[in-house]
Scaffold this active site. Structure first.
Site, PDB file in Angstrom:
ATOM      1  N   LYS A 153       0.815  -1.224   0.000  1.00  0.00           N
ATOM      2  CA  LYS A 153       0.000   0.000   0.000  1.00  0.00           C
ATOM      3  C   LYS A 153       0.844   1.268   0.000  1.00  0.00           C
ATOM      4  O   LYS A 153       0.424   2.288  -0.560  1.00  0.00           O
ATOM      5  CB  LYS A 153      -0.948  -0.001   1.201  1.00  0.00           C
ATOM      6  CG  LYS A 153      -1.862  -1.235   1.278  1.00  0.00           C
ATOM      7  CD  LYS A 153      -2.657  -1.476   0.009  1.00  0.00           C
ATOM      8  CE  LYS A 153      -3.207  -2.889  -0.060  1.00  0.00           C
ATOM      9  NZ  LYS A 153      -3.749  -3.262  -1.362  1.00  0.00           N
ATOM     10  N   GLU A 189      -1.845   7.135   8.212  1.00  0.00           N
ATOM     11  CA  GLU A 189      -2.567   8.042   7.313  1.00  0.00           C
ATOM     12  C   GLU A 189      -3.488   8.916   8.144  1.00  0.00           C
ATOM     13  O   GLU A 189      -4.054   8.446   9.135  1.00  0.00           O
ATOM     14  CB  GLU A 189      -3.475   7.223   6.371  1.00  0.00           C
ATOM     15  CG  GLU A 189      -2.905   6.894   5.037  1.00  0.00           C
ATOM     16  CD  GLU A 189      -3.897   6.075   4.214  1.00  0.00           C
ATOM     17  OE1 GLU A 189      -5.092   6.043   4.523  1.00  0.00           O
ATOM     18  OE2 GLU A 189      -3.434   5.454   3.249  1.00  0.00           O
ATOM     19  N   HIS A 231     -16.415  -4.402   6.827  1.00  0.00           N
ATOM     20  CA  HIS A 231     -15.617  -4.495   5.612  1.00  0.00           C
ATOM     21  C   HIS A 231     -16.140  -5.522   4.618  1.00  0.00           C
ATOM     22  O   HIS A 231     -15.462  -5.888   3.668  1.00  0.00           O
ATOM     23  CB  HIS A 231     -14.144  -4.745   5.939  1.00  0.00           C
ATOM     24  CG  HIS A 231     -13.603  -3.707   6.878  1.00  0.00           C
ATOM     25  ND1 HIS A 231     -13.414  -2.405   6.490  1.00  0.00           N
ATOM     26  CD2 HIS A 231     -13.263  -3.767   8.184  1.00  0.00           C
ATOM     27  CE1 HIS A 231     -12.959  -1.704   7.528  1.00  0.00           C
ATOM     28  NE2 HIS A 231     -12.872  -2.499   8.568  1.00  0.00           N
ATOM     29  N   ARG A 268      -7.866  -7.220  -9.685  1.00  0.00           N
ATOM     30  CA  ARG A 268      -8.678  -8.398 -10.018  1.00  0.00           C
ATOM     31  C   ARG A 268     -10.046  -7.941 -10.519  1.00  0.00           C
ATOM     32  O   ARG A 268     -10.394  -6.765 -10.438  1.00  0.00           O
ATOM     33  CB  ARG A 268      -8.890  -9.228  -8.754  1.00  0.00           C
ATOM     34  CG  ARG A 268      -9.596  -8.407  -7.664  1.00  0.00           C
ATOM     35  CD  ARG A 268     -10.172  -9.211  -6.533  1.00  0.00           C
ATOM     36  NE  ARG A 268     -11.046  -8.402  -5.713  1.00  0.00           N
ATOM     37  CZ  ARG A 268     -10.657  -7.578  -4.753  1.00  0.00           C
ATOM     38  NH1 ARG A 268      -9.373  -7.453  -4.486  1.00  0.00           N
ATOM     39  NH2 ARG A 268     -11.532  -6.871  -4.059  1.00  0.00           N
TER      40      ARG A 268
HETATM   41  C1  MV4 Z   1      -9.355   4.630   5.903  1.00  0.00           C
HETATM   42  C2  MV4 Z   1     -10.511   5.193   6.471  1.00  0.00           C
HETATM   43  C3  MV4 Z   1     -10.435   6.493   6.917  1.00  0.00           C
HETATM   44  N1  MV4 Z   1      -9.283   7.182   6.801  1.00  0.00           N
HETATM   45  N2  MV4 Z   1      -8.234   5.375   5.796  1.00  0.00           N
HETATM   46  C4  MV4 Z   1     -10.976   0.173   5.630  1.00  0.00           C
HETATM   47  C5  MV4 Z   1     -10.489  -0.963   4.804  1.00  0.00           C
HETATM   48  C6  MV4 Z   1      -9.182  -0.533   4.245  1.00  0.00           C
HETATM   49  N3  MV4 Z   1      -8.945  -1.105   2.967  1.00  0.00           N
HETATM   50  C7  MV4 Z   1      -9.262   0.945   4.233  1.00  0.00           C
HETATM   51  N4  MV4 Z   1     -10.285   1.308   5.138  1.00  0.00           N
HETATM   52  C8  MV4 Z   1     -10.427   2.585   5.567  1.00  0.00           C
HETATM   53  N5  MV4 Z   1      -9.332   3.379   5.452  1.00  0.00           N
HETATM   54  C9  MV4 Z   1      -8.213   6.630   6.250  1.00  0.00           C
HETATM   55  N6  MV4 Z   1      -7.075   7.321   6.135  1.00  0.00           N
HETATM   56  C10 MV4 Z   1     -11.668   4.403   6.545  1.00  0.00           C
HETATM   57  C11 MV4 Z   1     -11.628   3.093   6.087  1.00  0.00           C
HETATM   58  C12 MV4 Z   1     -12.865   2.356   6.176  1.00  0.00           C
HETATM   59  C13 MV4 Z   1     -13.511   1.890   5.023  1.00  0.00           C
HETATM   60  C14 MV4 Z   1     -13.001   2.075   3.752  1.00  0.00           C
HETATM   61  C15 MV4 Z   1     -13.648   1.597   2.631  1.00  0.00           C
HETATM   62  C16 MV4 Z   1     -14.857   0.932   2.773  1.00  0.00           C
HETATM   63  C17 MV4 Z   1     -15.382   0.728   4.013  1.00  0.00           C
HETATM   64  C18 MV4 Z   1     -14.724   1.192   5.157  1.00  0.00           C
HETATM   65  C19 MV4 Z   1     -15.274   0.991   6.424  1.00  0.00           C
HETATM   66  C20 MV4 Z   1     -14.617   1.438   7.534  1.00  0.00           C
HETATM   67  C21 MV4 Z   1     -13.407   2.116   7.423  1.00  0.00           C
END
Ligand code: MV4
Length: 511
Positions: free
Chosen positions: A116, A199, A234, A291
């Site tokens: 990432k 982040e 998620h 994918r």
């Molecule tokens: C975040 C975020 C808020 N701020 N990054 C959750 C899964 C991972 N792939 C990235 N995720 C998140 N990253 C920052 N800097 C909130 C989430 C997140 C989220 C992101 C996408 C879809 C659903 C989510 C549910 C909770 C938190």
């Protein structure tokens, strides 16, 4: 073109891939575990090979066994579907070494996007907006130091993360040590890579992604966007194409940015760039999925391109037959993922025998179903048994049609999340397009409670709708009144009149 393809997957996605192979006159080789002897994908394929016992590590993740079957069966290419080995660079590399085409991007790109921090750096270089963040941090002292620049709250993330694992919200410096230890050990055990970074935290963003296709000759197109914020722990539940709430300018802009990103990494195949959108519609690159995604069907319906066919054509050396100007969205599509789980019992998986199954049909309805009446749903794999994809001229019509289709959907023998979908599709915030990744946590209480049906709260519904333009207000009033049963429904919205409101303007009817 390939003569024979092995599908290294199971369930609905294996069936989906087999279907398009049949249309292309490509023979199919299924693999299956001991738990899947009677599964649908085995019945659909031309050939099928047992690869191991039920646990995925010994069957659908057993790289060497799968490659052996590929060689033995004479398959020229392998489609990995999603999940399992779809984003394993090791698998892609070993396919290459064995002279078998991996239907997906190069192992190098899979590795780069799997890291990432690397992905963020490459995308930032390509001019993409990324969430402010750090480089790799090797101790809790380094985390504390980086936090002074980024500020609180921040997200502590695993470099090898993705999905919901290896992720922690840190609100104050007092939480650094415990979070650092927790994420580090989770990352080590889940990914075998304990590297971390931080982040800036975005509070309950929306999750919007852009589908792209790229051939081996440098042509890249985007297939517009999807809204994927309706998720729980998620696990996505509902997706839409296009994303409600993006106006035309922003939609084009995010698409172009996605193409830029894909070009920068030399991407080949079908890919998805995930973005987080804050309350002001600022968007930030999150990660790139290398994918085919579960939710690809909503894009297929609205854009009119078969993504699996495109993947196969690209892998066989074909060049994309479309220019960007040939690609435009028509109407709206919504997908409901049907899970064998019990929404009344904390969404516990509900494996078992499907005693009865009647799928919805009729105009605008697509079923991608991996099971049949009499089939057993094994406990060993993901509980998603089917996807219901519905299309309409606009978002409102699509919601009404989805409600109708969910009403027709009958599954006996096991519990499913269909009632949960019915609740979401009637929720005023969902109807208004006024939601983000916090929606389920905020709104879901307990099934059976009166409170579980907040759409009965007319005041809330009215407030959500008040923000919308006149025609959309009228449409949503009809929704409120259960207009699904009424036949005099008209969409009188003019093209372009619904910009920046939570709906995509479909073609309007002549009065
Ligand atoms: C975040 C975020 C808020 N701020 N990054 C959750 C899964 C991972 N792939 C990235 N995720 C998140 N990253 C920052 N800097 C909130 C989430 C997140 C989220 C992101 C996408 C879809 C659903 C989510 C549910 C909770 C938190």
């Amino acid at each position: 073109m390939f003569k024979r393809i092995l599908i290294a997957n199971r369930g609905e996605i294996a069936v989906r891939i087999i279907r398009v192979c049949r249309e292309l006159d490509i023979e199919t080789v299924a693999i299956y575990s001991e738990a899947d002897r009677h599964s649908l994908h085995v019945k659909y394929a031309d050939y099928a090979y047992l690869v191991g016992p039920a646990p995925s590590v010994q069957s659908y993740l057993a790289i060497d066994g799968i490659l052996e079957v590929a060689k033995k069966s004479g398959a020229e290419a392998i489609h990995p579907g999603y999940g399992f080995l779809a984003e394993s660079s090791e698998f892609a590399r070993k396919c290459q070494e064995n002279g078998i085409v991996f239907i997906g991007p190069s192992p190098k790109v899979i590795d780069q996007m799997g890291d990432k921090v690397k992905a963020r750096a490459l995308m930032k270089e390509a001019g993409m907006p990324v969430v402010p963040g750090s480089s790799i941090l090797d101790s809790e002292e380094e985390v504390a130091k980086a936090a002074q620049t980024i500020g609180y709250p921040f997200m502590l993330k695993a470099v090898a993360g993705g999905g919901g694992k290896g992720l922690r919200l840190v609100r104050s410096s007092r939480q650094i040590l415990s979070s650092y230890r927790a994420v580090r050990s989770e990352a080590a055990s889940s990914f075998g890579d304990s590297r971390l970074y931080i982040e800036k935290y975005l509070d309950r963003p929306r999750h919007v992604e852009v589908q792209i296709l790229a051939d081996k000759y440098g042509r890249v197109v985007h297939l517009y966007d999807r809204e994927c914020s309706i998720q729980r722990r998620h696990q996505k539940i509902i997706e839409e194409c296009p994303a409600p709430g993006l106006d035309h300018r922003m939609r084009r802009h995010i698409g172009r940015i996605a193409i830029q990103g894909a070009r920068a990494v030399g991407y080949v195949g079908a890919g998805t760039l995930e973005f987080l959108l804050d309350r002001d519609n600022n968007f930030y690159f999150l990660e790139m999925n290398t994918r085919l995604q579960v939710e690809h069907g909503v894009t297929e319906r609205v854009i009119g391109i078969d993504l699996v066919k495109a993947q196969i054509e690209i892998a066989a050396g074909g060049s994309l037959p479309w220019r960007q100007r040939h690609i435009s969205p028509t109407g709206h599509a919504i997908e409901c993922r049907i899970y064998a789980e019990d929404p009344e019992n904390d969404f516990m998986p509900c494996p078992g025998r499907i005693e009865g199954l009647r799928l919805p049909e009729g105009v605008g309805v697509r079923n991608d179903c991996g099971v049949y009446e009499g089939a057993e749903v094994p406990i060993h794999y993901d509980p998603m048994i089917a996807k219901l994809i519905v299309w309409g001229e606009n978002r409102v019509e699509t919601i009404l049609r989805m409600r109708r289709a969910l009403r027709e959907y009958q599954v006996r023998g096991i519990k499913t999340n269909i009632p949960f979908h019915q609740w979401i599709l009637r929720h005023p915030r969902f109807m208004a397009g006024d939601f983000n990744t916090g929606f389920i946590d905020e709104e879901y209480r307990r099934i059976g409670d009166e409170e579980y049906y907040p759409h009965k709260d007319i005041a809330l519904a009215t407030a959500a709708i008040a923000a919308l333009h006149h025609e959309q207000q009228r449409a949503l009033r009809l929704l409120e009144q259960g207009a699904a049963e009424k036949s005099q429904w008209r969409d009188r919205g003019r093209r372009g009149s619904l910009r920046a409101v939570p709906s995509y303007p479909g073609r309007s009817w002549k009065r």
